[in-house]
Scaffold this motif. Structure first.
Motif, PDB file in Angstrom:
ATOM      1  N   ILE A  15       0.836  -1.196   0.000  1.00 28.52           N
ATOM      2  CA  ILE A  15       0.000   0.000   0.000  1.00 28.52           C
ATOM      3  C   ILE A  15       0.874   1.250   0.000  1.00 28.52           C
ATOM      4  N   ILE A  16       1.899   1.266   0.836  1.00 26.79           N
ATOM      5  CA  ILE A  16       2.796   2.421   0.888  1.00 26.79           C
ATOM      6  C   ILE A  16       3.512   2.605  -0.444  1.00 26.79           C
ATOM      7  N   CYS A  17       3.987   1.517  -1.029  1.00 23.15           N
ATOM      8  CA  CYS A  17       4.661   1.606  -2.330  1.00 23.15           C
ATOM      9  C   CYS A  17       3.713   2.102  -3.419  1.00 23.15           C
ATOM     10  N   GLY A  18       2.470   1.670  -3.391  1.00 27.65           N
ATOM     11  CA  GLY A  18       1.494   2.126  -4.369  1.00 27.65           C
ATOM     12  C   GLY A  18       1.201   3.610  -4.249  1.00 27.65           C
ATOM     13  N   VAL A  19       1.089   4.097  -3.032  1.00 24.02           N
ATOM     14  CA  VAL A  19       0.830   5.522  -2.822  1.00 24.02           C
ATOM     15  C   VAL A  19       2.033   6.359  -3.256  1.00 24.02           C
ATOM     16  N   VAL A  20       3.230   5.917  -2.895  1.00 23.17           N
ATOM     17  CA  VAL A  20       4.435   6.653  -3.282  1.00 23.17           C
ATOM     18  C   VAL A  20       4.616   6.634  -4.804  1.00 23.17           C
ATOM     19  N   TYR A  21       4.363   5.498  -5.429  1.00 22.35           N
ATOM     20  CA  TYR A  21       4.495   5.393  -6.883  1.00 22.35           C
ATOM     21  C   TYR A  21       3.482   6.290  -7.588  1.00 22.35           C
ATOM     22  N   GLY A  22       2.254   6.307  -7.105  1.00 21.35           N
ATOM     23  CA  GLY A  22       1.235   7.170  -7.698  1.00 21.35           C
ATOM     24  C   GLY A  22       1.565   8.643  -7.524  1.00 21.35           C
ATOM     25  N   ALA A  23       2.090   9.011  -6.357  1.00 19.48           N
ATOM     26  CA  ALA A  23       2.487  10.398  -6.137  1.00 19.48           C
ATOM     27  C   ALA A  23       3.664  10.776  -7.026  1.00 19.48           C
ATOM     28  N   ARG A  48       2.956  25.535 -18.694  1.00 23.02           N
ATOM     29  CA  ARG A  48       2.144  26.292 -19.647  1.00 23.02           C
ATOM     30  C   ARG A  48       0.774  25.654 -19.828  1.00 23.02           C
ATOM     31  N   GLN A  49       0.731  24.347 -19.804  1.00 29.21           N
ATOM     32  CA  GLN A  49      -0.527  23.639 -19.967  1.00 29.21           C
ATOM     33  C   GLN A  49      -1.006  23.181 -18.600  1.00 29.21           C
ATOM     34  N   SER A  50      -2.277  22.902 -18.532  1.00 34.43           N
ATOM     35  CA  SER A  50      -2.802  22.374 -17.277  1.00 34.43           C
ATOM     36  C   SER A  50      -2.264  20.962 -17.068  1.00 34.43           C
ATOM     37  N   ALA A  51      -2.205  20.565 -15.839  1.00 39.40           N
ATOM     38  CA  ALA A  51      -1.680  19.238 -15.511  1.00 39.40           C
ATOM     39  C   ALA A  51      -2.591  18.157 -16.067  1.00 39.40           C
ATOM     40  N   ARG A  52      -1.979  17.001 -16.383  1.00 36.82           N
ATOM     41  CA  ARG A  52      -2.782  15.885 -16.874  1.00 36.82           C
ATOM     42  C   ARG A  52      -3.704  15.394 -15.765  1.00 36.82           C
ATOM     43  N   PRO A  53      -4.886  14.992 -16.127  1.00 36.06           N
ATOM     44  CA  PRO A  53      -5.810  14.504 -15.105  1.00 36.06           C
ATOM     45  C   PRO A  53      -5.332  13.173 -14.513  1.00 36.06           C
ATOM     46  N   PHE A  54      -5.735  12.941 -13.305  1.00 38.26           N
ATOM     47  CA  PHE A  54      -5.405  11.697 -12.625  1.00 38.26           C
ATOM     48  C   PHE A  54      -6.305  10.616 -13.203  1.00 38.26           C
ATOM     49  N   SER A  55      -5.725   9.744 -14.012  1.00 40.98           N
ATOM     50  CA  SER A  55      -6.545   8.747 -14.695  1.00 40.98           C
ATOM     51  C   SER A  55      -6.095   7.335 -14.336  1.00 40.98           C
ATOM     52  N   PHE A  56      -7.027   6.427 -14.452  1.00 38.56           N
ATOM     53  CA  PHE A  56      -6.726   5.029 -14.175  1.00 38.56           C
ATOM     54  C   PHE A  56      -5.767   4.459 -15.219  1.00 38.56           C
ATOM     55  N   LYS A  57      -5.851   4.947 -16.431  1.00 39.53           N
ATOM     56  CA  LYS A  57      -5.031   4.421 -17.518  1.00 39.53           C
ATOM     57  C   LYS A  57      -3.537   4.650 -17.258  1.00 39.53           C
ATOM     58  N   THR A  58      -3.181   5.785 -16.718  1.00 44.94           N
ATOM     59  CA  THR A  58      -1.767   6.074 -16.472  1.00 44.94           C
ATOM     60  C   THR A  58      -1.301   5.633 -15.096  1.00 44.94           C
ATOM     61  N   HIS A  59      -2.206   5.483 -14.149  1.00 48.79           N
ATOM     62  CA  HIS A  59      -1.824   5.164 -12.773  1.00 48.79           C
ATOM     63  C   HIS A  59      -2.255   3.770 -12.326  1.00 48.79           C
ATOM     64  N   TRP A  60      -2.529   2.876 -13.265  1.00 49.07           N
ATOM     65  CA  TRP A  60      -3.031   1.556 -12.884  1.00 49.07           C
ATOM     66  C   TRP A  60      -2.036   0.753 -12.048  1.00 49.07           C
ATOM     67  N   ALA A  62      -0.124   1.792  -9.654  1.00 45.62           N
ATOM     68  CA  ALA A  62      -0.279   2.269  -8.278  1.00 45.62           C
ATOM     69  C   ALA A  62      -1.577   1.747  -7.671  1.00 45.62           C
ATOM     70  N   PHE A  63      -2.654   1.790  -8.448  1.00 43.49           N
ATOM     71  CA  PHE A  63      -3.922   1.255  -7.962  1.00 43.49           C
ATOM     72  C   PHE A  63      -3.825  -0.241  -7.689  1.00 43.49           C
ATOM     73  N   ALA A  64      -3.116  -0.958  -8.543  1.00 42.93           N
ATOM     74  CA  ALA A  64      -2.971  -2.404  -8.360  1.00 42.93           C
ATOM     75  C   ALA A  64      -2.186  -2.720  -7.091  1.00 42.93           C
ATOM     76  N   LEU A  65      -1.116  -1.976  -6.822  1.00 37.94           N
ATOM     77  CA  LEU A  65      -0.341  -2.213  -5.599  1.00 37.94           C
ATOM     78  C   LEU A  65      -1.180  -1.955  -4.353  1.00 37.94           C
ATOM     79  N   VAL A  66      -1.930  -0.865  -4.359  1.00 31.28           N
ATOM     80  CA  VAL A  66      -2.786  -0.555  -3.200  1.00 31.28           C
ATOM     81  C   VAL A  66      -3.872  -1.607  -3.042  1.00 31.28           C
ATOM     82  N   LEU A  67      -4.464  -2.053  -4.136  1.00 34.14           N
ATOM     83  CA  LEU A  67      -5.527  -3.058  -4.070  1.00 34.14           C
ATOM     84  C   LEU A  67      -5.018  -4.394  -3.540  1.00 34.14           C
ATOM     85  N   VAL A  68      -3.876  -4.850  -4.049  1.00 32.80           N
ATOM     86  CA  VAL A  68      -3.315  -6.122  -3.573  1.00 32.80           C
ATOM     87  C   VAL A  68      -2.919  -6.015  -2.100  1.00 32.80           C
ATOM     88  N   GLY A  69      -2.343  -4.894  -1.717  1.00 31.37           N
ATOM     89  CA  GLY A  69      -1.994  -4.695  -0.309  1.00 31.37           C
ATOM     90  C   GLY A  69      -3.216  -4.703   0.590  1.00 31.37           C
TER      91      GLY A  69
END
Length: 79
Positions: A15-23, A48-60, A62-69
């Motif tokens: 869980i900690i690794c998933g949160v750190v990786y996502g951040a 110059r551009q707005s930040a990319r949205p937090f999406s499941f496609k790019t952060h999967w 991190a979500f997988a690590l948190v879910l397995v934990g």
């Protein structure tokens, strides 16, 4: 060490690794503006551009690590 406690620790570590990786993905994903010192009084480090949205496609991962934990922790504490 009891196997249940070991699996709980592994789950917490995942869980900690998933949160750190996502951040890290969110922080390192954007680029800073290329303003130089003294080029203009309005120079900033804002992108110059707005930040990319937090999406499941790019952060999967991190979500997988948190879910397995979370699954490891919840299954071993429930039984």
């Amino acid at each position: 060490m009891d196997s249940r406690i070991l699996l709980i620790w592994i789950g917490a570590l995942l869980i900690i690794c998933g949160v750190v990786y996502g951040a890290a993905l969110a922080l390192w994903g954007g680029r800073l503006s290329d303003a130089r010192l003294g080029s203009s009084p309005k120079a900033s480090l804002e992108p110059r551009q707005s930040a990319r949205p937090f999406s499941f496609k790019t952060h999967w991962p991190a979500f997988a690590l948190v879910l397995v934990g979370a699954i490891l922790i919840l299954t071993k504490t429930a039984f």
